[in-house]
Structure formats: structure tokens, C-alpha cells
Design a protein around this motif. Structure first.
Motif, short mmCIF file in Angstrom:
data_model
loop_
_atom_site.label_atom_id
_atom_site.label_comp_id
_atom_site.label_asym_id
_atom_site.label_seq_id
_atom_site.Cartn_x
_atom_site.Cartn_y
_atom_site.Cartn_z
N PHE A 113 -23.45 72.90 11.97
CA PHE A 113 -23.84 73.22 10.64
C PHE A 113 -24.95 74.49 10.83
O PHE A 113 -25.70 74.57 11.98
CB PHE A 113 -24.86 72.22 10.24
CG PHE A 113 -25.70 72.51 8.97
CD1 PHE A 113 -25.14 72.73 7.76
CD2 PHE A 113 -26.93 72.30 8.87
CE1 PHE A 113 -25.81 72.94 6.66
CE2 PHE A 113 -27.82 72.36 7.81
CZ PHE A 113 -27.17 72.67 6.48
N VAL A 120 -27.11 68.75 4.25
CA VAL A 120 -26.56 67.92 5.69
C VAL A 120 -26.03 66.66 5.04
O VAL A 120 -24.75 66.43 5.73
CB VAL A 120 -27.71 67.55 6.38
CG1 VAL A 120 -27.68 66.60 7.53
CG2 VAL A 120 -28.74 68.81 6.73
N ALA A 122 -26.27 71.91 15.31
CA ALA A 122 -27.06 72.49 14.08
C ALA A 122 -27.81 73.85 14.65
O ALA A 122 -28.31 73.82 15.80
CB ALA A 122 -28.14 71.72 13.60
N ASN A 164 -30.31 76.23 13.13
CA ASN A 164 -31.07 76.49 11.90
C ASN A 164 -31.57 77.98 11.93
O ASN A 164 -32.67 78.09 12.68
CB ASN A 164 -32.43 75.29 11.98
CG ASN A 164 -31.93 74.08 11.89
OD1 ASN A 164 -31.24 73.81 11.10
ND2 ASN A 164 -32.36 73.17 12.73
N GLU A 218 -30.83 66.40 10.55
CA GLU A 218 -29.77 66.71 11.35
C GLU A 218 -29.75 65.53 12.54
O GLU A 218 -28.74 64.92 12.64
CB GLU A 218 -29.97 68.18 11.93
CG GLU A 218 -29.61 69.12 11.03
CD GLU A 218 -30.12 70.34 11.29
OE1 GLU A 218 -30.10 71.68 10.39
OE2 GLU A 218 -30.96 70.58 12.29
#
Length: 263
Positions: free
Chosen positions: A22, A86, A99, A101, A138
Motif C-alpha cells: 500500500f 486500508v 506499506a 506512508n 496497517e
């Protein structure tokens, strides 16, 4: 426009094969470069940002190259929206392995005593609180399948005084702290958490800063031993390694990606 020396992209080696990753702030700059790179390295990527049209173009490009990609709208200033994004990853893939970010917002450049309350609020909500919220969501998804890896994009400006961007630097330094705390808190669950601290990078954010403060790019290059801005892909390469199993013993680290400017 920013001035960089272009590098030759390395051939993909399957660094992230089989992983679901992600990415926030994925519509441009480092995030967009990460989406393309992670997919080329074998990940199924879920790209998140406010600019859905830009995301869809990147998704189309990745799919045309044989990769797996989806897009989800995301407003980092809205904590509930982060959790929904998410949840969408779980709906699409049933798991989350990595993930990145990366989403952020720049403040109006200027000294400490002229920084507005609106800038401070925006820096807090997007550059700090959003990462806190995202990491919790997450990690909750990652622990269902035995762990994963998180990388947060901080900044070289978090490591020292930042008189031109004081609120930005302050929230990025706070991000460093929660990155390290998350690494210690979740390590026993198999969740690694690291950060990167890019220096000057050839993105739209730097272009905007240059527009209001001419000379920023030239000054950055002069202060950087490698003599240039980083390209977004170069920063994404470091995040890819940290998300991969090659970095299996690395957690709680803040990795400089600044051409030596912070040395």
C-alpha cells in the motif's frame, strides 16, 4: 524546473515478488515512482492519493506492463478515510505485506514567527497524525498474516534546525519518533518499521518551493556532496529494499537518502 542528473534504472530482480504493498501520496513524485518500481519488482500495489485521475493513469501504465495495481482515493487529513483505504486493501487482496506512508504537504516557506496556525494544523494532520493512523491500521492487517514492513517518508529537514520550514521540520521529526516507537512496539509481532529521510528530490514539491523561494535548488545542489537533486526513483529504491525480505533484520532505522547532504 528542478535540475537533476538522470540515472539509468536498474533491471527489476523480483525484490517484492508476492507482496501486497500500500502506497500513500502515490499520484506524483516519490509515491508515483514507488508505485511503478514496486510493481516492476513483483508487488501487487494499491495506490492511494486525492488525485484519482492521476492514480488511474499510473494504474493503467502498470497494468499495461503486466503488473498488478489498483487505486483508492485518500485524504490524509481525514483519519476515518485512511482506515477506509486500508480496509480497501483487505477487500482487494485479503492481506497487507508492506506499506509506504509517503504522502505529505509542504508548508508556506517562512520563519517560525510568521508560520500561520493553518500551516501548523495542516502539518500536524497530514505529516504526523496521518502516519500514526495509517500505521495502526496497517499493522492490524499485517499481524493477521504474521507480520510485514512499514516505511515512512520523513525528511532531511527532520534531522536539524529547519528555519525555512519550521512546522514541516517539526512534524517530520515527530514522525521519526513514532517510527522508532512503532518498531520497538511491534517488533515481536514480526512487523518492521523504518523511515527514510530524503534530501532535495526532483518533485513537484521542490518546484513549488523554488517558485516562491528562487535559488533553493541551486543551494541544495551546492550543499550536496553528490552535487544534484535525487530523482524520485532513487528514493523509492531505498524504500523498496526496506520493504523487502533483504532487510529482514532492519527495523527502527531512519535511513538518509540525501546524497551526503546530512553527513
Amino acid at each position: 524546473m528542478t535540475n537533476t542528473t538522470h540515472t539509468t534504472p536498474r533491471a527489476p530482480v523480483g525484490l517484492l515478488t508476492g507482496k501486497v504493498v500500500f502506497i500513500t501520496g502515490a499520484s506524483r513524485g516519490i509515491g508515483a515512482a514507488a508505485g511503478r518500481l514496486f510493481a516492476a519488482e513483483g508487488a501487487a500495489v494499491v495506490l492511494a492519493a486525492r488525485g484519482i485521475d492521476a492514480l488511474e493513469r499510473i494504474v493503467k501504465e502498470i497494468r499495461a506492463d503486466g503488473g498488478v495495481a489498483d487505486a483508492v482515493t485518500l485524504d490524509l487529513a481525514d483519519s476515518s478515510n485512511i482506515r477506509v483505504a486500508v480496509d480497501r486493501v483487505e477487500e482487494l487482496h485479503g492481506r497487507l505485506d508492506g506499506a509506504f506512508n509517503n504522502g505529505a504537504v509542504i508548508q508556506q516557506p517562512g520563519p517560525l514567527d510568521t508560520t500561520s496556525d493553518e500551516d501548523i494544523d495542516a502539518q500536524f494532520s497530514v505529516n504526523f497524525r496521518s502516519h500514526w493512523t495509517a500505521m495502526i491500521a496497517e499493522a492490524a492487517l499485517m499481524r493477521r498474516t504474521g507480520g510485514g514492513a512499514i516505511v515512512n517518508t520523513s525528511s532531511i529537514g527532520s534531522r536539524r534546525a529547519n528555519p525555512a520550514l519550521p512546522a514541516y521540520g517539526a512534524m517530520k521529526r515527530a514522525l521519526n519518533s513514532i517510527t522508532e516507537t512503532a518498531a520497538v512496539t511491534w517488533g515481536h509481532e514480526g512487523i518492521r518499521v523504518n523511515g527514510i529521510t530524503p534530501g532535495g528530490t526532483a518533485t513537484e514539491m521542490i518546484d513549488a518551493w523554488e517558485a516562491v523561494s528562487p535559488g533553493i535548488v541551486e543551494a541544495n545542489n551546492a550543499a550536496t556532496p553528490l552535487g544534484r537533486m535525487a530523482e524520485p526513483r532513487e528514493v523509492a529504491e531505498v524504500a523498496a529494499w526496506l520493504l523487502s525480505d533483504r532487510a529482514s533484520m532492519v527495523t527502527g532505522a531512519m535511513v538518509p537518502v540525501d546524497g551526503g547532504a546530512g553527513a
